[in-house]
Design a protein around this motif. Sequence first.
Motif: not given
Length: 526
Positions: A366, A426, A430, A433, A478, A481
Amino acid sequence: MDQQKSQSRRQLDKGQACYNCRRRKVRCDSVRPICGPCARFGGGALEDCEYTAESGIARSQVLEEQISIIESRIQQLEQPNENQASVGLHNPYQSSYGSLALTNPQPQAGPSGSRSQRNLLVKPRPPNFTRTLVDNFLRRASQIGFFLNPQMFNSISSRAALSQIVCPALIDAICLWGSHLSHSDALSSQTTTLLPEALRSAAMSLSNQRNPNTVIQTVQAEALLAQYFFRNARILEGKYHASTAVSIALSSGFHKIRSANTPSNAPQSLTGYPPTAEEEGERINAFWAVLMLNNTWLAADGSPGDVSYAIVDTPWPLDIEMYSPTHLQPSHSSSTVENFLTHVPDHATSLVALHAKAAIVFDQACRLATQFTETMNHTNQPNNHRAEYSRLHQVIESLKEVLPPISSSEVDSQSLLLVIYSFVHTATIQLNNPFRLHFDFSRSRAINAAIAIVDCMRQSNLPEFGYIDAIVGTLWMAASQVFMTELSQARYNSGSSRQNVQQFRQGVETILAAMSVFSDCQMIGK
């Protein structure tokens, strides 16, 4: 100007200054409706400038005294066996502005007296109330983040007996959770009174350390309160209590256990001897539990991190039953997280250690994703981040290789493993992305990670879990999405196969179905 100066020099008669200026001990010019100091320093809000009524008592004073009376009455009702004499309330402004002779009224005797007043404010509690709530909590304790040894509750039948070994803050936090997890209306309805009790106990916990384990039990209580608020979608309050828990842990030296450079404030047994294996294990697990709780929720909403991994020397945690004199910890430990992020082998494969590592890679992904996005918006040079991207990608992939399969695990382990897998996959989403529009391999990795989360859900017996960490709501969204973005692009891309579109739709449906399993019981933060 001359008129204002002469007015400021004028000596006011006693009692003519506004209440706010008197409280702050500031010279007041008595201008109405807003005096000069309140207009300058109070933002010009009319309610900040208040003059006392003819009785000499301002509305704010009355409200403060009423709050004191109510707090005193609540304490009296919660401890009915203590002295019931009337309680005199001290006016904090007595020395300068007189006193208010306010006293808590003595409860009336008889059937309409103190007993009826207590029933109006506090709901009646069933027999064996505390023992029942503790049992409710212990069934899910490991899933909620309880890092102490649950055997301390064996053979404890009452709150009085429990208070001999557990501080009030932890008792109240456990009872709050026990009520929240209860399927009984009589017990679950008690949360409205148990929450204020738990908050008050936590705030006062460190002021009276009669229990030798008060510090670590307070850390546990704050962590449980944080989890409770996160679960009920009260994120700001959850972050406050998570930050409090990690602050106490750091100030107690829990991040330097077995460090080569042990600080002078390192935790020791109050007996003067080094802590036992179990005491040390609880402190190790406490540190990792609150560090994960704090950092992952900060990372989840993009808040800046407040704990540097560079200061962490404490060894990776073990399952609590593994701490014993015969199970030797490393004699020295240093740079625990930094070594993990640079591929230094550590052989830490307990579930709690894997949980900590998964939370760390999620946090790091993140942070890096935010950093990558911000710099790329200015330079549009994704290749500048290739080294950092590759390093963390390799750490994530190496962690995936040592994770045990979900399908062959017990239900309690399945719940924790699903959280661990969700963190790790995840983290991949991240990390990739920011580059999905620039590189096909980043887009492919993000899609595969989202599909992997869905596969983990399908391998898990979700209806049997009963509880799951509220952070998965953020993690699963996430993944959802990713699918939604691909479905949106498929409408304008004739090259997308029907099979892919169907797979993405099924992925969204599976995630929503999984979330509904827990949201029906308020298991996931909204």
